[in-house]
Every structure is written in structure tokens, then in C-alpha cells.
Design an enzyme around this catalytic site. Structure first.
Site, PDB file in Angstrom:
ATOM      1  N   SER A 194      41.693  47.219  38.271  1.00  0.00           N
ATOM      2  CA  SER A 194      42.420  45.954  38.308  1.00  0.00           C
ATOM      3  C   SER A 194      43.652  46.130  39.184  1.00  0.00           C
ATOM      4  O   SER A 194      44.126  47.258  39.382  1.00  0.00           O
ATOM      5  CB  SER A 194      42.854  45.549  36.890  1.00  0.00           C
ATOM      6  N   TYR A 216      46.835  47.455  28.746  1.00  0.00           N
ATOM      7  CA  TYR A 216      45.807  47.215  29.766  1.00  0.00           C
ATOM      8  C   TYR A 216      46.182  47.923  31.064  1.00  0.00           C
ATOM      9  O   TYR A 216      45.366  48.628  31.674  1.00  0.00           O
ATOM     10  CB  TYR A 216      45.671  45.711  29.974  1.00  0.00           C
TER      11      TYR A 216
END
Length: 344
Positions: free
Chosen positions: A174, A187
Site C-alpha cells: 500500500s 495497517y
């Protein structure tokens, strides 16, 4: 700080223009290498981006193996893929945080197809909320899925790839693995670790016939906001995340993302950052150290404050709190969720 941010933004604009020209030139390159008959294993393949990737690889003539923890979702995903043109799909229930289950999954894929040509590490978990509402369990859960899950699956397929001198491994990380995003600290930590593993592994196996690709998407319209878990002031956290993950200007269509990912993996690219906002953010962070954290500090001031609520709640359970504007703005997100098996 204002002068620094202003100068950095001008520099970022220049980087954005340069990136756009580079992307346009790259798009004119030769066609993809043939993947007809290749065996592709996709973790987290029952819904969202994983499902769309399975569909795209199948379109190129690949045999598909997908895994996820939920057997009912896997069966629905398999049916959807067959309806959309896939000829051969193997669905396997597997928790990638469990080494024993990963070993069993690899055995079943070998039993069916004899080999694995491409591994796509895609399984993920999103928890959103201020750091005050995050616990060590939140950090552990995200690391187990998005770092250790990647390690388990990769190390399970590497021996056969190295032995035959060919193979492709891609890890869906990501932009949050390059830039820390406020209210997504666990995350971002897990994604940073996955980026390091993917980049380091590429350096060690590239000369042995195995290509390793790091994929760093920005926000994608996959319907994943329905499964994201929210802590703190949950309705407000869900509102900003849903808008960011579904509005066209800041989020990217899942089909377009899947096509770019498959092309990057087929061509053996070292890295692919998806969407111009994500690329601009990552490049700015690299070119102007300290600028992006300052910008994120300003953004964080606009985010919801912490609360006493510690239990995560999935986005789909917060529909009752969505106002008329959010329901209208989220129309593309709902459509993506329905297409990509996120509404179960």
C-alpha cells in the site's frame, strides 16, 4: 513550516507532471508476455481486489487458485469467476497466519496443477481509528495477516520456483507502506514491513530466475470499506474512510488497478505504485523528507478524536449512521462491493 510546505507542494507538482509523462510513455510499451496456462495462487482471493485480480489473470488464460478463511465466500467467488469466463478455479479455505494451513494449501494446489507459477500475496486487514483506541492486539492482528501471512506463503512457494529457475511473486502492499497515514497506524506498520520483505527478497532472488514485484496501491474502489473495521468514534471514522475509498477523484477503479497489477507482474517490474495521488504522495515523501509527515500532521487535526469505544465494528454495520450525502456519494462503492463479493 508553512514556507516548507508551500515549497514542497510546488516540487510535488513537478514530480506529478514527470510521473504522468513517464506513465504515458510506459503505457506504449510492448504487449504482455504470454501467461497462457500459468498457475496463479491469490491469497485473499474471495473478494475485493483479490477477486478482480483472479478475474484478470483468468482472462489471460491462467489457471486460478484462490484462498481465504471463509468457505462460503470462497464458493461464491468461485461461482462468480466461472460465470465471468474463468475455465479452471480451485478455491481453498486457508488462514495465511497459520503455517500449517499454508503448507496444506500449497499441497492441494500441487495436487491439482503440479506447480505454482505466480503467487499474489493479497490477504489484508484494515482497522481505522486514532492510536489511543488501538491495542497491541490490533498491531498483532494486522502484522499476522499482512506481514507473516506474506512470509509464510512466499517461503512456501520459493523452493520450487528456485529449483526450476522461474516464478513470479507479487505482494500487494500500500502507499501506507511508504507513508504513514493518520488513524491507520497498525495497517501502515504491517505494510511497511511487507514492503521491506518484498524489496529485500527481490534483491536476493532476482539472479536466480524469480521476479518479485512490490505493488503499492492508493485507495481503490473495491468495496473494502464494507469490511474495514472502525474504532474510536466509529461513525465519523467510517464516514471519512468511505468517502476516500469510493470517490472517483481520490480512489481508483478496481478493474483498472487489476490490469496494471497483472501487467507489472507479467513484466517482472520491481515496483508499481497505483493511482496518481498515491504516486505523488510517495514521490514527494522520498524527495522532500519531513514534508509529508508535516502535511499528515495538519490532516490529523481534522480527524475524529479518540473515544472510549475499543471494540472494532465493520463498516457494513454502520449503515444506519450514514446520512443522505454519504449514501449518494458512496454509490460507486456500493456497486463495487456488490460486484466483488464484499456484501455477504
Amino acid at each position: 513550516m508553512k514556507k516548507t510546505i508551500k515549497a514542497g507542494l510546488w516540487g510535488a507538482a513537478g514530480l506529478g507532471i514527470g510521473w504522468g509523462i513517464k506513465a504515458a510513455v510506459r503505457s506504449m510499451k510492448r504487449p504482455l508476455p504470454s501467461m497462457q496456462g500459468d498457475v496463479v495462487l491469490i491469497t485473499g482471493g474471495s473478494r475485493g481486489l483479490g477477486l478482480r485480480l483472479a478475474e484478470e489473470f483468468a482472462r489471460h488464460g491462467c489457471s486460478i487458485a484462490i484462498c481465504a478463511r471463509n468457505e462460503a465466500e470462497l464458493e461464491r467467488a468461485r461461482d462468480l469467476l466461472m460465470e465471468r469466463g474463468a475455465c479452471d478455479v480451485l478455491a481453498i479455505a486457508c488462514d495465511v497466519t497459520r503455517q500449517d494451513q499454508v503448507a496444506d494449501m500449497i499441497h492441494l494446489v500441487h495436487e491439482r496443477y503440479g506447480r505454482i507459477d505466480t503467487l499474489i500475496n493479497n490477504a489484508g486487514l484494515i482497522r481505522v481509528g486514532p492510536f489511543e483506541n488501538m491495542t497491541t492486539t490490533d498491531f498483532g492482528d494486522t502484522m499476522n495477516v499482512m506481514f507473516w501471512g506474506v512470509v509464510h506463503c512466499t517461503l512456501a512457494v520459493l523452493p520450487e520456483m528456485l529449483e526450476r529457475g522461474s516464478g513470479r511473486i507479487a505482494t500487494i502492499t500500500s502507499v501506507g507502506g511508504k507513508v504513514c497515514i493518520p488513524h491507520m497506524l497498525p495497517y501502515s506498520c504491517a505494510k511497511h514491513a511487507a514492503v521491506a520483505f518484498s524489496e529485500g527478497l527481490r534483491a536476493e532472488v532476482a539472479d536466480r530466475g524469480v521476479s518479485v514485484t512490490t505493488i503499492a496501491p492508493g485507495l481503490l474502489r473495491t468495496g473494502s470499506h464494507r469490511r474495514a473495521e472502525f474504532k474510536g468514534k466509529q461513525e465519523k471514522e467510517a464516514a471519512w474512510f468511505t468517502l476516500a475509498a469510493t470517490l472517483p477523484v481520490v480512489s481508483m477503479d478496481a478493474g483498472r488497478a487489476a490490469r496494471q497489477i497483472v501487467a507489472a507482474v507479467a513484466n517482472g517490474r520491481s515496483e508499481k505504485v497505483l493511482s496518481w495521488p498515491a504516486s505523488l504522495l510517495a514521490r514527494t515523501n522520498g524527495a522532500f523528507p519531513g514534508l509529508v509527515p508535516d502535511i499528515m500532521t495538519l490532516i490529523n487535526r481534522l480527524m475524529p478524536s479518540a473515544s472510549m469505544q475499543l471494540q472494532p465494528v465493520p463498516g457494513r454495520d454502520l449503515d444506519h449512521s450514514a446520512g443522505p450525502f454519504l449514501r449518494v456519494a458512496n454509490s460507486l462503492g456500493r456497486e463495487a462491493a456488490q460486484q466483488l463479493n464484499e456484501e455477504a
